[in-house]
Design a protein around this motif. Structure first.
Motif, short mmCIF file in Angstrom:
data_model
loop_
_atom_site.label_atom_id
_atom_site.label_comp_id
_atom_site.label_asym_id
_atom_site.label_seq_id
_atom_site.Cartn_x
_atom_site.Cartn_y
_atom_site.Cartn_z
N ALA A 263 0.82 -1.21 0.00
CA ALA A 263 0.00 0.00 0.00
C ALA A 263 0.85 1.25 0.00
O ALA A 263 0.57 2.23 -0.71
N LEU A 267 0.77 4.25 -2.86
CA LEU A 267 0.50 5.65 -2.54
C LEU A 267 1.67 6.55 -2.91
O LEU A 267 1.48 7.67 -3.37
N LEU A 273 -2.52 -0.84 -7.43
CA LEU A 273 -2.41 -1.89 -6.42
C LEU A 273 -3.38 -3.00 -6.82
O LEU A 273 -4.60 -2.84 -6.73
N VAL A 293 -7.28 -1.98 -6.24
CA VAL A 293 -7.71 -1.37 -4.98
C VAL A 293 -7.75 0.14 -5.16
O VAL A 293 -6.79 0.75 -5.64
N LYS A 295 -7.41 3.93 -4.31
CA LYS A 295 -6.44 4.61 -3.43
C LYS A 295 -6.98 5.95 -2.96
O LYS A 295 -7.19 6.86 -3.76
N ILE A 303 -3.07 3.87 4.24
CA ILE A 303 -2.33 2.62 4.15
C ILE A 303 -3.12 1.50 4.83
O ILE A 303 -3.22 0.39 4.30
N LEU A 306 -6.13 0.56 2.54
CA LEU A 306 -5.70 -0.19 1.37
C LEU A 306 -5.30 -1.62 1.75
O LEU A 306 -5.63 -2.57 1.03
N THR A 307 -4.59 -1.75 2.85
CA THR A 307 -4.15 -3.07 3.27
C THR A 307 -5.36 -3.94 3.64
O THR A 307 -5.36 -5.15 3.37
N GLN A 309 -8.27 -3.75 2.20
CA GLN A 309 -8.85 -4.18 0.93
C GLN A 309 -8.04 -5.32 0.31
O GLN A 309 -8.61 -6.23 -0.28
N VAL A 310 -6.73 -5.25 0.44
CA VAL A 310 -5.89 -6.35 -0.04
C VAL A 310 -6.21 -7.62 0.74
O VAL A 310 -6.35 -8.70 0.16
#
Length: 348
Positions: A263, A267, A273, A293, A295, A303, A306-307, A309-310
């Protein structure tokens, strides 16, 4: 998608199978560097390193000489033998799979862990035999899903960060990308002995995978960012980081930590991503490119978002193909020793 030694964003032990010597929590996580080991190893460690190198060298030699059915059959037999012994890694795999399949009976989890060990050992057989496979063979052995999104992101010129969990064979996935014109850059810890690390680096380089050392060289995050700004592909195995610097996420309904690196890189550089999951189906390996994903503006909370979502993408892929998720270590915070868990909670 990938590593030499091990990818720095994880520590499944694939380059050191079924041992407890592969802890990476204090090493590199998603591009975060740690101190390199210093001093001359003790005699017992030197003997251990020598034995490790000889074992890997034998695997590279023997499994490449055998016909494919014999090689895979031998590793399948090895997987079953290890599974029946129920070492720590197998027991941990079953406990992890119980989170993925909470309604499974103990017998179902045993069958699932057996399939998981066969998948894990298949990874090793492929890893030793990959150098002998040409690009056409590699392309023909991979089935993709959502590939158009991957190439669209690559054509944008902004680069692609592809995080993925311990599934299938990320070396094979990286070789597939390179064979199709998208060479891979990744990060790996320096395993011991050094000549074993060098051999893994050379092995991945021959597949089109550039490995950056987590320690003892240029800052990996800076180099990865440069590759992305050049429109390149960066792959990081990113489903485990139980250090204080990991990002806390919810995964199958419980708390764990995953690397911030993917992430943060997206960014920092504006790269796409694009989470990836892998699984086996007969002789082929499947690669799913999940939707990119979204951003938000850069910040620590971004961060974290995003993480998460991962992690959600990983969970979707693992739930569909749990037998190909090779997580043989503690993953959830609830499974840590109380003192370690309390320390992480204090650092939240």
């Amino acid at each position: 998608m990938i590593a030499a030694g091990r990818p720095a964003a994880e520590d499944s032990g694939r380059d050191r199978p079924l041992t407890d010597s592969h802890r990476a929590d204090s090493r590199t996580t998603g591009g975060r560097t740690a101190d390199a080991p210093t001093g001359r190893p003790s005699l017992p460690l030197r003997l251990k390193y020598a034995a490790s190198y000889r074992a890997y060298a034998a695997g590279w030699k023997v499994l490449r000489l055998l016909p494919a059915p014999a090689a895979y059959g031998l590793l399948r037999l090895g997987a079953d033998l290890v599974w029946r012994r129920r070492p720590k890694g197998v027991r941990r795999l079953e406990r992890n799979l119980a989170r993925v399949r909470p309604d499974a009976t103990p017998e179902e989890l045993r069958r699932l862990s057996r399939a998981g060990m066969r998948s894990y050992f298949r990874y090793w057989c492929e890893a030793f035999r990959l150098p002998d496979l040409g690009p056409d063979h590699i392309r023909g052995a991979v089935v993709t899903h959502g590939e158009d999104a991957f190439w669209e992101a690559m054509r944008s010129g902004n680069g692609v960060v592809a995080p993925l969990p311990h599934m299938g064979n990320w070396d094979f996935a990286g070789a597939w990308a390179a064979a199709n014109g998208a060479p891979v850059t990744t990060v790996a810890e320096r395993v011991r002995p050094e000549r074993l690390y060098d051999r893994f680096v050379a092995y991945r380089a021959a597949l089109g995978i550039q490995v950056l050392a987590a320690t003892g060289g240029p800052d990996p995050m800076g180099v990865l960012a440069e590759r992305l700004r050049e429109g390149g592909l960066v792959c990081l195995v990113a489903d485990r980081d139980l250090s204080a610097r990991g990002v806390e996420v919810e995964f199958f309904g419980e708390r764990t930590r995953m690397p911030a690196g993917p992430a943060a890189l997206a960014l920092r550089t504006g790269a796409t991503l694009l989470p990836v999951t892998l699984w086996y189906d007969g002789p082929t390996m499947h690669v799913r490119f999940h939707p990119a994903v979204a951003k938000p503006p850069g910040s620590r909370q971004a961060i974290r978002d995003l993480t998460q979502q991962v992690a959600d993408a990983f969970a979707a892929g693992i739930a569909e193909h749990p037998q190909d998720w090779h997580m043989l270590q503690r993953l959830w915070i609830a499974d840590l020793e109380p003192a370690r868990r309390a320390d992480l909670d204090r650092r939240r």
